[in-house]
Design an enzyme around this catalytic site. Sequence first.
Site: not given
Ligand code: F6R
Length: 612
Positions: A2, A27, A74, A100-101, A485, A489, A492, A508, A607
């Site tokens: 948010c 956000r 969000w 927000n929260g 990773e 990606k 997502e 395995h 984010k």
């Molecule tokens: C993946 C991504 C998330 C963040 C995770 C932690 O692309 O962005 O998996 O890495 O939410 O966020 P931070 O690094 O802000 O604590």
Amino acid sequence: MCGIVGYTGPKEAYPILIKGLKRLEYRGYDSAGIALLNSAGLNIYKKKGKVADLEEFIIGKNTHGNTGIGHTRWATHGEPSDRNAHPHRSAGGKLAMIHNGIIENYNQLKQELLNKGYSLQSDTDTEVLLNFIEEIKNKNQCSLEEAVRIALKRVTGAYVILILDEENPDTILAARKGSPLVIGIGKGEHFLGSDASPMLEYTREVVYVNDYELAIVKPDELILKNLGNETITPFVQKLDMELAAIEKGGYQHFMLKEIHEQPHTLYDCFRGRLDAEAGLITMSGVQQYADELVHAKRIIMVGCGTSWHAALVAEYLFEELCRVPVEVEYASEFRYRNPVIRQGDIVVAISQSGETADTLVAIEKAREQGAIIFGVVNVVGSSISRITHAGAYTHAGPEIGVASTKAYTAQLSVLTMMALNIARMKNTISEENFLHLLKELQQIPEKVSWTLQHNQHIKDMAQKYKNAKDFLYLGRNLNFPTALEGALKLKEISYIHASGYPAGEMKHGPIALVDEHLPVVFIATKDKVHDKIISNMQEIKARKGRLLAVITEGDTATKEICEDTMVVPEADERVAPILNVVPLQLLAYHIGVAKGYDVDKPRNLAKSVTVE
Ligand code: F6R
């Protein structure tokens, strides 16, 4: 999660709020809304969908008002809908609030309100809190400020709230615990935001509000208090962020821009810290706790998502170079266990946003038990950066694309420098190896730049693989986290199911998935486990899996057994994860775009994850 924005001053609030919401949309983007105060009272407009949908909805409506608040959501409590969008209006009609929260005890507060005859219009915890505040105000015949103070003492959970009151038309009342709030100070005006991006073109002076603080914000006055009603002197800081950093700069998406920024962000990350010619690494945070880091019996790394992957790479590096045991923990699991933490343990918290609720709480818990907390954080002034004992910023600049790219490579760079710095102090690394790795690190930005030149080739590959239903990503050793990773990606951005796995574990279990439809992406660059990786690739080929690989430039033998390859320059395997992830970022990006998705705002994600 948010985004919140506010303005009070002589200007029309609406354009400032809408622009601010667009910048905060990373956000959350389930719904958006705005409340504006003018002489006729309070106007609230809200809509399910993105900020652009709200903007369209507002066309032709009265947007006049010099004080206002805005929200991009969000969803936590209640599905994304017009009804659950913020701002909410109180039952009495005079108050509007955004939040927000999460209010964890909202059910209990809701029950109290229902018993008093309230009826609620939405499913949100926010509307409950707003009416709870109004109820206290009416019952105690007190000011809104006093009512907020009393209410917040009853609340458990995390919040930033902004409230407008028809009776005080130029005032925004704000309070924070656990979610971020920045107040920008202009000339006869104030700006509020979840981060500083909504206020960048108006002011460089900001105040980061702390937990349990309450702000009374008027055009020419900012009063900061704690919940005990004591006044606090605001600590004004200068913003070090440029407008260009939060704009797309000609790229189709922020994600693509951020992938291409990496040669610069890595250079920024090394600047002033790494001097390969002089054979030096200088990290002030490490120096500050040098004794503790050198004598640490154990290092615990915590993070979530991509930041957790960075921790996994660091585990290999710290164990090899510093000869110290390292444990890597998901912050969300660590906090609910009863972890054994001893005095002198070092906890390294890794976070791009510096606001991730799980990571924040995990380190609060470790700190209470006597650990020293070291932060590897991107956002300057963020909550995590403020509760750590020491740390190192990653200097990747604002990351707006929801999928983390440049922040990851910057995290890896900082963690590699840290490992080298500590190893040297501990004498667990030879001078020759140390100098060699400094040179290798210094060359990384240039090698990333070279890798990015293959963008078009990876874009073409994306067309070929975009309809696959599943992907497998496999790597060994330091490139096992790279496989994780790469898979994250792709999931997502393209909504294709992808699993990352250690290549040696494939036999395995996951090998059962392999058939002629399954693309299997190997991280197969030249390193000490290269031969083992080649054997694993042959095992996939023998079962007709589609072989893709990240390979070292000139490795024709590996190229020949693959259907497609992505090339990176040769690099020492201990710095290679910084490089090897770049083609995987591009592959995920181009598949997402080829499938027609909004890669900067993937569904269901946000984010900055400020809820548990
Ligand atoms: C993946 C991504 C998330 C963040 C995770 C932690 O692309 O962005 O998996 O890495 O939410 O966020 P931070 O690094 O802000 O604590």
